[in-house]
Scaffold this motif. Structure first.
Motif, PDB file in Angstrom:
ATOM      1  N   GLN A   1       0.831  -1.201   0.000  1.00 12.01           N
ATOM      2  CA  GLN A   1       0.000   0.000   0.000  1.00 12.01           C
ATOM      3  C   GLN A   1       0.871   1.258   0.000  1.00 12.01           C
ATOM      4  OE1 GLN A   1      -3.203  -0.063  -0.588  1.00 12.01           O
ATOM      5  NE2 GLN A   1      -2.999  -2.301  -0.649  1.00 12.01           N
ATOM      6  N   ARG A   2       2.012   1.178   0.678  1.00 16.10           N
ATOM      7  CA  ARG A   2       2.959   2.301   0.683  1.00 16.10           C
ATOM      8  C   ARG A   2       3.514   2.524  -0.722  1.00 16.10           C
ATOM      9  NH1 ARG A   2       7.559   0.518   3.433  1.00 16.10           N
ATOM     10  NH2 ARG A   2       6.095  -0.048   5.087  1.00 16.10           N
ATOM     11  N   LEU A   3       3.784   1.428  -1.427  1.00 16.58           N
ATOM     12  CA  LEU A   3       4.283   1.515  -2.798  1.00 16.58           C
ATOM     13  C   LEU A   3       3.236   2.148  -3.708  1.00 16.58           C
ATOM     14  CD1 LEU A   3       6.663   0.672  -4.681  1.00 16.58           C
ATOM     15  CD2 LEU A   3       5.411  -1.455  -5.105  1.00 16.58           C
ATOM     16  N   ARG A   4       1.995   1.738  -3.553  1.00 23.97           N
ATOM     17  CA  ARG A   4       0.906   2.295  -4.360  1.00 23.97           C
ATOM     18  C   ARG A   4       0.759   3.797  -4.114  1.00 23.97           C
ATOM     19  NH1 ARG A   4      -3.035  -2.039  -5.709  1.00 23.97           N
ATOM     20  NH2 ARG A   4      -4.672  -0.484  -5.801  1.00 23.97           N
TER      21      ARG A   4
ATOM     22  N   ALA B   1      10.699   3.026 -13.724  1.00 24.58           N
ATOM     23  CA  ALA B   1      10.495   3.285 -15.151  1.00 24.58           C
ATOM     24  C   ALA B   1       9.004   3.382 -15.473  1.00 24.58           C
ATOM     25  CB  ALA B   1      11.147   2.180 -15.979  1.00 24.58           C
ATOM     26  N   SER B   2       8.201   2.536 -14.844  1.00 20.22           N
ATOM     27  CA  SER B   2       6.757   2.548 -15.103  1.00 20.22           C
ATOM     28  C   SER B   2       6.119   3.854 -14.652  1.00 20.22           C
ATOM     29  CB  SER B   2       6.082   1.374 -14.387  1.00 20.22           C
ATOM     30  OG  SER B   2       6.517   0.144 -14.910  1.00 20.22           O
ATOM     31  N   VAL B   3       6.383   4.240 -13.403  1.00 20.73           N
ATOM     32  CA  VAL B   3       5.735   5.450 -12.888  1.00 20.73           C
ATOM     33  C   VAL B   3       6.312   6.696 -13.553  1.00 20.73           C
ATOM     34  CG1 VAL B   3       7.285   5.812 -10.908  1.00 20.73           C
ATOM     35  CG2 VAL B   3       4.921   6.602 -10.795  1.00 20.73           C
ATOM     36  N   HIS B   4       7.612   6.673 -13.868  1.00 21.35           N
ATOM     37  CA  HIS B   4       8.213   7.831 -14.539  1.00 21.35           C
ATOM     38  C   HIS B   4       7.640   7.991 -15.946  1.00 21.35           C
ATOM     39  CE1 HIS B   4      11.151  10.853 -15.643  1.00 21.35           C
ATOM     40  NE2 HIS B   4      11.430  10.160 -16.722  1.00 21.35           N
TER      41      HIS B   4
ATOM     42  N   VAL C   1      -1.861   0.143 -13.040  1.00 19.79           N
ATOM     43  CA  VAL C   1      -0.674  -0.393 -13.713  1.00 19.79           C
ATOM     44  C   VAL C   1       0.132  -1.267 -12.761  1.00 19.79           C
ATOM     45  CG1 VAL C   1       1.544   0.231 -14.758  1.00 19.79           C
ATOM     46  CG2 VAL C   1      -0.525   1.450 -15.422  1.00 19.79           C
ATOM     47  N   LEU C   2       0.229  -0.834 -11.504  1.00 24.38           N
ATOM     48  CA  LEU C   2       0.959  -1.623 -10.512  1.00 24.38           C
ATOM     49  C   LEU C   2       0.299  -2.992 -10.328  1.00 24.38           C
ATOM     50  CD1 LEU C   2       3.299  -1.680  -8.491  1.00 24.38           C
ATOM     51  CD2 LEU C   2       1.760  -0.689  -6.795  1.00 24.38           C
ATOM     52  N   ASP C   3      -1.025  -3.010 -10.283  1.00 23.06           N
ATOM     53  CA  ASP C   3      -1.729  -4.288 -10.187  1.00 23.06           C
ATOM     54  C   ASP C   3      -1.451  -5.147 -11.418  1.00 23.06           C
ATOM     55  OD1 ASP C   3      -2.822  -3.737  -7.734  1.00 23.06           O
ATOM     56  OD2 ASP C   3      -4.734  -3.011  -8.521  1.00 23.06           O
TER      57      ASP C   3
END
Length: 216
Positions: A87-90, A162-165, A192-194
């Motif tokens: 959850q912290r990562l999200r 890379a994904s979030v950037h 996207v994280l899921d």
């Protein structure tokens, strides 16, 4: 109000004016295409007078970078209160996207532009910032709990960053919204994280299931 206080306030007001003008010009024209003279012209000030506030262009750009990192850190301050690492990562990813949308000039300065030719690479890049160290630790905890599967911390950090950037850069430029009208910008990183992690979770379950079967 004393004379000294008025002078201090005026000094800070002018310093703020210089930084705001520089931030706007750097974002628009690039670091190397903006001179002290150009910044001074934007605020109708003499170039020589700017050196009362900043030693040189490197000093000015590093001051902007420090401000940008401070703002980014303030947006992340509550992450330490989230116990669940996933959850912290999200939430961290959502903040990264918010920062790109709400502070596009700082985001561009910190995360997309190359090292300015007039700036020492060591000073510009510096050591790992606490924000990044916290991100690495969160990823490590996610791996330990099996959320990210059997992968090295460095690989997971690189893939997630890379994904979030990429999402943040596309959102900041307006391309994401233009090409995908109706996209839920508030939840896109979580989705996207899921998409990235759920297959990992399922693979981990399958791997553990096979291990359990073989141990019977």
């Amino acid at each position: 109000m004393t004379t000294a206080t008025r002078k201090e306030m005026e000094h800070e007001r002018m310093r703020r004016k210089i930084l705001d003008a520089a931030k706007e010009l750097f974002a628009k024209d690039g670091f190397d295409n903006v001179s002290i003279r150009k910044i001074a012209a934007r605020i109708k000030y003499s170039p020589a007078a700017l050196y009362r506030y900043f030693k040189n262009k490197e000093d000015l750009i590093l001051s902007l970078k420090m401000e940008g990192m401070q703002k980014f850190g303030e947006m992340q301050s509550h992450l330490v209160n989230i116990k669940d690492p996933f959850q912290r990562l999200r939430e961290g990813g959502r903040i990264y996207l918010d920062y790109a949308r709400k502070e596009p000039e700082y985001y561009d300065l910190l995360f997309t532009k190359a090292v300015p030719s007039f700036c020492s690479p060591e000073k510009w890049v510096g050591g790992p910032h606490q924000n990044f160290t916290n991100f690495q630790e969160t990823v490590r905890q996610c791996i330990e709990t099996g959320v990210l599967g059997d992968v090295s911390v460095n690989t997971a950090v690189a893939a997630l960053w890379a994904s979030v950037h990429g999402l943040a850069s596309l959102a900041a430029s307006g391309r994401l919204q233009s090409h995908l009208p109706g996209i839920d910008m508030d939840n896109i990183f979580e989705d996207v994280l899921d998409f990235i992690t759920i297959p990992q979770i399922e693979r981990e379950k399958m791997r553990k299931g096979k291990q359990d079967e073989s141990s019977k």
